[in-house]
Design a protein around this motif. Structure first.
Motif, mmCIF file in Angstrom:
data_model
loop_
_atom_site.group_PDB
_atom_site.id
_atom_site.type_symbol
_atom_site.label_atom_id
_atom_site.label_comp_id
_atom_site.label_asym_id
_atom_site.label_seq_id
_atom_site.Cartn_x
_atom_site.Cartn_y
_atom_site.Cartn_z
ATOM 1 N N ASN B 242 13.840 -26.606 37.729
ATOM 2 C CA ASN B 242 14.630 -27.294 38.750
ATOM 3 C C ASN B 242 15.815 -28.058 38.161
ATOM 4 O O ASN B 242 16.732 -28.432 38.877
ATOM 5 C CB ASN B 242 13.753 -28.266 39.545
ATOM 6 C CG ASN B 242 12.719 -27.554 40.396
ATOM 7 O OD1 ASN B 242 11.957 -28.164 41.106
ATOM 8 N ND2 ASN B 242 12.680 -26.228 40.338
ATOM 9 N N LEU B 262 22.612 -23.645 33.961
ATOM 10 C CA LEU B 262 23.467 -23.106 35.020
ATOM 11 C C LEU B 262 24.089 -24.240 35.823
ATOM 12 O O LEU B 262 23.914 -25.412 35.507
ATOM 13 C CB LEU B 262 22.678 -22.134 35.892
ATOM 14 C CG LEU B 262 22.205 -20.872 35.142
ATOM 15 C CD1 LEU B 262 21.467 -19.947 36.064
ATOM 16 C CD2 LEU B 262 23.382 -20.138 34.526
ATOM 17 N N ASP B 263 24.792 -23.868 36.890
ATOM 18 C CA ASP B 263 25.643 -24.840 37.584
ATOM 19 C C ASP B 263 24.906 -25.924 38.345
ATOM 20 O O ASP B 263 25.458 -26.977 38.636
ATOM 21 C CB ASP B 263 26.572 -24.097 38.544
ATOM 22 C CG ASP B 263 25.806 -23.255 39.541
ATOM 23 O OD1 ASP B 263 24.946 -23.783 40.237
ATOM 24 O OD2 ASP B 263 26.060 -22.041 39.622
ATOM 25 N N SER B 264 23.674 -25.672 38.714
ATOM 26 C CA SER B 264 22.971 -26.612 39.586
ATOM 27 C C SER B 264 21.473 -26.410 39.409
ATOM 28 O O SER B 264 21.050 -25.651 38.546
ATOM 29 C CB SER B 264 23.411 -26.329 41.022
ATOM 30 O OG SER B 264 22.933 -27.347 41.855
ATOM 31 N N GLY B 265 20.702 -27.090 40.233
ATOM 32 C CA GLY B 265 19.252 -26.941 40.146
ATOM 33 C C GLY B 265 18.827 -25.511 40.437
ATOM 34 O O GLY B 265 19.472 -24.816 41.218
ATOM 35 N N ARG B 286 21.194 -23.488 43.219
ATOM 36 C CA ARG B 286 21.387 -24.405 44.342
ATOM 37 C C ARG B 286 22.872 -24.574 44.698
ATOM 38 O O ARG B 286 23.204 -25.125 45.733
ATOM 39 C CB ARG B 286 20.773 -25.769 44.016
ATOM 40 C CG ARG B 286 19.301 -25.878 44.366
ATOM 41 C CD ARG B 286 19.131 -26.191 45.843
ATOM 42 N NE ARG B 286 17.788 -25.996 46.315
ATOM 43 C CZ ARG B 286 16.909 -26.956 46.471
ATOM 44 N NH1 ARG B 286 17.206 -28.178 46.146
ATOM 45 N NH2 ARG B 286 15.722 -26.681 46.964
ATOM 46 N N PHE B 287 23.759 -24.116 43.815
ATOM 47 C CA PHE B 287 25.185 -24.186 44.109
ATOM 48 C C PHE B 287 25.623 -22.952 44.898
ATOM 49 O O PHE B 287 26.788 -22.810 45.247
ATOM 50 C CB PHE B 287 25.978 -24.313 42.805
ATOM 51 C CG PHE B 287 27.359 -24.885 42.985
ATOM 52 C CD1 PHE B 287 27.537 -26.116 43.579
ATOM 53 C CD2 PHE B 287 28.484 -24.180 42.591
ATOM 54 C CE1 PHE B 287 28.809 -26.648 43.761
ATOM 55 C CE2 PHE B 287 29.752 -24.705 42.759
ATOM 56 C CZ PHE B 287 29.918 -25.944 43.353
ATOM 57 N N GLY B 288 24.688 -22.042 45.122
ATOM 58 C CA GLY B 288 24.976 -20.860 45.943
ATOM 59 C C GLY B 288 25.426 -19.661 45.149
ATOM 60 O O GLY B 288 25.817 -18.654 45.722
ATOM 61 N N HIS B 308 25.981 -21.033 50.567
ATOM 62 C CA HIS B 308 25.133 -22.218 50.450
ATOM 63 C C HIS B 308 24.108 -21.996 49.340
ATOM 64 O O HIS B 308 24.124 -20.961 48.691
ATOM 65 C CB HIS B 308 24.443 -22.471 51.793
ATOM 66 C CG HIS B 308 24.184 -23.922 52.059
ATOM 67 N ND1 HIS B 308 23.665 -24.748 51.125
ATOM 68 C CD2 HIS B 308 24.381 -24.672 53.166
ATOM 69 C CE1 HIS B 308 23.542 -25.950 51.642
ATOM 70 N NE2 HIS B 308 23.987 -25.938 52.892
#
Lengths: 317, 443
Positions: B242, B262-265, B286-288, B308
């Motif tokens: 996560n 990576l860019d987000s969770g 999570r950044f899509g 999303h």
């Protein structure tokens, strides 16, 4: 544009660069506040923050929701807690020092609303007291209202209609408040005071664990959330009728910071003996914090326009 | 003819991966079907009109469920156990069930110390049918597939007053010479005021005995379900966390081969498209963004942005010799991308978030995608065009509100029940639903 963290914090997606940029911009704004060329510097900071947060980082601060969710996560997810609180703590600290400097100097949504006011034609349309234009503004408000309702129903989710559309409802309330203002401009202060009630409602909703989106989420929160889009449409459209209607009446973060700003070390004080006309006050102050004789500290966004116009002074306690 | 041959090859590749777990290739042995999380089954429904076959409702309290905390029931495992088709599913009511896949009757149940949130995995180890499942009571259980008898259990952390519920992953069973290894991640946390901790740990156990071979702490946040592939002849486990990290580990000793932030969770598990060299990894953030990465190096091959966040795990299918990636997004769409180039082939817009993962099967000679959306529908879409073949209304959610991103949603699974293809979907109305071709149909 930033695909992965530039300065990852401890091998996580959390990016120290965002926090640093936020901190540096606030710090720079605080220094520039006292500078003679503050207005030009403000435009520079606003534009930089807008480009940086909307286009480069494209992430929401979640200053209120993130903070409350973070408190709920203490001991369960320390990474989230750090992420949520790291924005909130400097935000409060800088507000205690320099007032609502975030609202006036950094907020991309405020910058976008203010951009309308910079257009001479729109500004004239907003401020002209001619009855013909007043009715035109009311008509436009009605059109925006029904357009927002149409969008709301067109894109409505099939489940949890009310809960999932809170951002859109907040946008609709912005239009309703704008109409009240157009009908009776003296009601401005009463409408402004309602934001504390709305802030309370907002906090209750978040504390209940409801994932509320805001109109600004669509702007720099990577939220292709229809409710958020409808809210953003309503907020930006309202800004063409009533200058910075969202910042004045509804912004929950703005309401929270206006409570804190009462204790700020740097204040903008109205020159005591100077009396100006109502028209002049409205032309200088976008959020109508200024009237003929006084300045409403809690509404002031520290834009320094009144200081530049020689109506107010910056005082440091 | 050439297309058929390619199709046959692709089916064989997926079967080969499944066979490494000693499960039959038309079994849905664990989360997203196989070790590579392809979500792609060789099961063939000869008629496109599926009808309701049975539903299974667990006993026990249904009112103790807290929305936002977990699924009503985990994704299932469907296996042929000594001639008997069995569906394995864990539920929120602390029970793990074995259900007859042909009629939905209860075969046995096992009571754990907490919820069973994640998909079990079925495997034959030393010629014994075993089902492995991790529980929120911090333990990993190995049960006899036929009788439900507990063979062994492994407690990842001894109980104390200061511990929270664990968040485990779906386990996988990987071959290692004569041994079978169970790989499972468990996130444990303690909320003692001055000594609180959170650790996401990957455990590798001997599947036959439950003996711990090694474990690696990878994150302070929960870990998603691991997947497995050979990289240049070396066995590798891929796992996301996560906190936004994707890690490739050597399955033999747990040494990190590469790690990528990576860019987000990351709430999506990685999926692998194996090929001769190393293969490609697909994972949503999570950044899509949907990432396609080189499995050997972790280098990005392509990325595609959805509107999303993505929590869904990518399913990988092969149609007419081309590999396609299917994934759901919070932007309410189900997407199909070309696995080689990343080009978007189609997207189908549902009425709400698509959080669960897609499953692939063949229906009336067409590769189809089974996908669930929070608009309360189960969809069957044409894998090549994205057109709706049918949709099934699952009814309204029972609780009043679900917090976006905090709930795991079950994914449909496809398997065989007594020679008949079935589609099983664990639904949030606390029931398992099974569908098959209509009696008297062309099946």
């Amino acid at each position: 544009m930033v695909e992965r963290p530039i300065l990852p914090i401890g091998n996580t997606y959390l990016d120290a660069f965002v926090f640093l940029a936020f901190f540096v911009l606030l710090f720079f704004a605080g220094i520039a506040l006292k500078n003679r060329k503050g207005i030009r510097l403000r435009l520079f900071v606003q534009a930089t923050a807008f480009v940086f947060f909307v286009f480069i980082v494209h992430r929401c601060f979640c200053a209120l929701r993130g903070t409350i969710f973070s408190f709920q996560d203490i001991g369960k997810n320390d990474l989230n807690v750090f992420n949520g609180l790291f924005i909130f703590v400097p935000l409060i600290a800088f507000t205690l020092m320099f007032g609502r400097i975030f609202c006036g100097w950094l907020c991309p949504l405020g910058f976008m609303q203010e951009a309308f006011f910079r257009n001479t034609f729109i500004k004239k349309f907003m401020l002209d007291p001619a009855p013909r234009l007043k009715w035109l503004r009311l008509l436009l408000s009605a059109a925006i209202f029904f357009a927002a309702i149409f969008l709301l129903f067109k894109f409505r989710p099939k489940t949890f209609f009310f809960v999932q559309n809170i951002a859109a409802f907040w946008g609709l309330v912005t239009i309703i408040f704008s109409v009240f203002f157009l009908l009776n401009q003296e009601a401005d202060l009463k409408l402004k005071n309602l934001r504390y009630l709305l802030l309370f409602a907002w906090l209750v909703i978040i504390t209940l664990g409801i994932f509320v989106t805001d109109p600004w989420c669509a702007l720099f929160g990577n939220e292709i959330d229809y409710s958020s889009f409808v809210g953003l449409f309503a907020v930006l459209a309202s800004a063409v009728i009533v200058p910075m209607a969202w910042c004045r009446y509804l912004c929950p973060l703005g309401a929270a910071l206006s409570l804190v700003t009462k204790f700020s070390q740097v204040k903008i004080k109205r020159k005591k003996d100077l009396v100006i006309s109502k028209k002049e006050a409205r032309q200088v102050c976008y959020v109508q914090a200024l009237d003929e004789k006084a300045l409403d500290e809690s509404s002031c966004l520290f834009c320094k326009r009144c200081v530049e116009a020689g109506i107010s002074d910056i005082e440091e306690l | 003819m050439a297309i058929r041959a390619k199709k046959l090859v692709s089916v064989l590749v997926f079967c080969l991966i499944s066979l490494t777990t000693n499960a039959r290739c038309d079994d849905w042995s664990g989360f997203q079907h196989d070790l590579s999380h392809s979500g792609s089954s060789s099961v063939n429904f000869t008629d496109k009109n599926l009808s309701f076959l049975w539903s299974f409702s667990p006993t026990g309290r249904t009112w103790n469920y807290k929305s936002g905390s977990s699924v009503w029931s985990s994704s299932v495992s469907i296996a042929d156990v000594e001639g008997k088709s069995i569906v394995y599913a864990g539920f929120y009511n602390n029970n793990f069930y074995a259900v007859n896949a042909e009629d939905g009757s209860l075969i046995w149940r096992f009571i754990g110390g907490n919820r069973f949130n994640h998909a079990p995995v079925f495997a034959k180890v030393n010629n014994r049918s075993m089902v492995f499942v991790a529980c929120a009571d911090r333990s990993i259980y190995c049960l006899d597939g036929l009788s439900g008898e507990k063979i062994w259990s492994y407690e990842t952390l001894p109980w104390s007053y200061m511990l929270s519920e664990a968040i485990p992953s779906s386990p996988i069973i990987i071959p290692a010479g004569k041994l079978s290894l169970l790989v499972c991640a468990v996130w444990n946390s303690g909320h003692a005021p001055f000594n609180n901790f959170q650790k996401g740990e990957l455990y590798v156990l001997n599947a036959a005995t439950g003996e711990k071979l090694y474990s690696v702490i990878l994150s302070s946040t929960p870990l998603n379900s691991p997947c497995f592939a050979d990289i240049n002849g070396e066995p590798a486990v891929f796992i996301s966390s996560n906190d936004g990290n994707l890690v490739a580990l050597n399955a033999k000793d747990g040494k990190i081969i590469w790690q990528l932030t990576l860019d987000s969770g990351l709430f999506s598990s990685p999926s692998i498209l194996p090929d001769k060299q190393a293969g490609r990894i697909f994972i949503g953030s999570r950044f899509g963004n949907l990432y396609c990465l080189d499995a050997a190096t972790g280098k990005t091959i392509w990325t595609q942005k959805t509107g999303h966040a993505i929590d869904s795990t990518a399913a990988i299918g092969n149609i007419g010799g081309n590999a396609y990636v299917y994934i759901g997004s919070y932007d309410r769409n189900i997407y199909c991308f070309d696995a080689a180039t990343g080009e978007k082939i189609w997207n189908y817009k549902t009425g709400d978030y698509v959080v669960s993962s897609c499953s692939l099967a063949t229906v009336a000679e067409k590769t189809v995608v089974f996908a669930h959306s929070l608009d309360n529908k189960l969809y069957c879409l044409d894998g090549l065009t994205g057109s709706v073949i049918w949709s099934f209304d699952l009814g309204k959610l029972i609780w009043t509100y679900n917090t976006r991103g905090d709930t795991i949603w079950s994914s449909p699974a496809v398997g065989m029940a007594g020679g008949k293809p079935i589609l099983v979907f664990p639904c949030y109305d606390s029931k398992l639903y099974a569908f098959s071709v209509a009696i008297g149909g062309s099946n």
